[in-house]
Design a protein around this motif. Structure first.
Motif, PDB file in Angstrom:
ATOM      1  N   THR A 197      14.206  33.548  45.146  1.00 23.76           N
ATOM      2  CA  THR A 197      14.602  34.116  43.989  1.00 23.76           C
ATOM      3  C   THR A 197      14.161  33.466  42.878  1.00 23.76           C
ATOM      4  OG1 THR A 197      16.760  33.558  44.307  1.00 23.76           O
ATOM      5  CG2 THR A 197      16.427  35.838  45.117  1.00 23.76           C
ATOM      6  N   ASP A 198      13.989  32.075  42.864  1.00 24.45           N
ATOM      7  CA  ASP A 198      13.552  31.487  41.510  1.00 24.45           C
ATOM      8  C   ASP A 198      12.143  31.316  41.751  1.00 24.45           C
ATOM      9  OD1 ASP A 198      13.373  29.663  43.595  1.00 24.45           O
ATOM     10  OD2 ASP A 198      14.591  28.138  42.750  1.00 24.45           O
ATOM     11  N   ASP A 199      11.560  32.127  42.346  1.00 27.70           N
ATOM     12  CA  ASP A 199       9.811  31.924  42.418  1.00 27.70           C
ATOM     13  C   ASP A 199       9.369  31.065  43.264  1.00 27.70           C
ATOM     14  OD1 ASP A 199       9.811  34.731  41.661  1.00 27.70           O
ATOM     15  OD2 ASP A 199       9.839  34.105  39.650  1.00 27.70           O
TER      16      ASP A 199
ATOM     17  N   LYS B 196      20.826  34.553  50.419  1.00 24.10           N
ATOM     18  CA  LYS B 196      20.985  35.153  49.249  1.00 24.10           C
ATOM     19  C   LYS B 196      19.820  34.838  48.311  1.00 24.10           C
ATOM     20  CE  LYS B 196      25.939  36.023  49.472  1.00 24.10           C
ATOM     21  NZ  LYS B 196      27.304  35.886  48.857  1.00 24.10           N
ATOM     22  N   ALA B 197      19.205  33.543  48.460  1.00 21.83           N
ATOM     23  CA  ALA B 197      18.292  32.953  47.948  1.00 21.83           C
ATOM     24  C   ALA B 197      16.762  33.376  48.210  1.00 21.83           C
ATOM     25  CB  ALA B 197      18.139  31.386  47.790  1.00 21.83           C
TER      26      ALA B 197
ATOM     27  N   LYS C 291      13.863  35.820  48.716  1.00 32.81           N
ATOM     28  CA  LYS C 291      13.234  37.266  48.092  1.00 32.81           C
ATOM     29  C   LYS C 291      12.391  37.927  49.285  1.00 32.81           C
ATOM     30  CE  LYS C 291      11.619  37.110  43.961  1.00 32.81           C
ATOM     31  NZ  LYS C 291      10.778  36.891  42.641  1.00 32.81           N
ATOM     32  N   GLN C 292      11.657  36.941  49.897  1.00 33.74           N
ATOM     33  CA  GLN C 292      10.733  37.741  50.956  1.00 33.74           C
ATOM     34  C   GLN C 292      10.401  36.704  51.913  1.00 33.74           C
ATOM     35  OE1 GLN C 292       7.228  39.066  49.166  1.00 33.74           O
ATOM     36  NE2 GLN C 292       6.407  39.911  51.298  1.00 33.74           N
TER      37      GLN C 292
END
Length: 125
Positions: free
Chosen positions: A41-43, A92-93, A95-96
């Protein structure tokens, strides 16, 4: 007067969480012992081998290649690459997540396994 017995929390099955459902889905897809690419989620981008999915849905990776791209003030990109032995990715962290198409480059300074074709070529050559 009957005495009230305290309930044993272990006797009741815990409710299945979304994280556990995601972990079970990952196992069903056959991702254990496969190299995956995870976008956080933080890329951050993590590429590593899935060695475990714990009861909380955390994905544990081995030989992890982490890449982080930061935008600089002048508009250019700064790429930071780090290699970790292990990493834990909380559900939860994530994204994909997908199976990596190509295995990450590993340490090439280690000799090939004994009996392999590369080892035979080095001995003969």
């Amino acid at each position: 007067m009957p005495s009230a017995k305290p309930q044993n929390p272990k006797s009741q099955a815990p409710a299945v969480t979304e994280e556990q459902k995601a972990a079970e889905e990952t196992v069903r897809k056959g991702w254990l012992n496969r190299t995956v690419k995870i976008t956080m989620t933080d890329d951050r981008l993590l590429v590593g081998k899935v060695i475990c999915i714990d009861g909380y849905g955390n994905v544990i990776l081995q030989e992890v290649h982490e890449s982080r791209i930061k935008k600089l003030k002048d508009g250019s990109d700064s790429i930071k690459n780090v290699v970790h032995r292990h990493a834990i990715c909380p559900p939860k962290a994530i994204k994909q997540i997908s199976v990596a198409k190509k295995e990450p480059v590993t340490n090439t300074s280690t000799p090939p396994p004994a009996g392999s074709e590369l080892q035979k070529q080095k001995v003969q050559g």
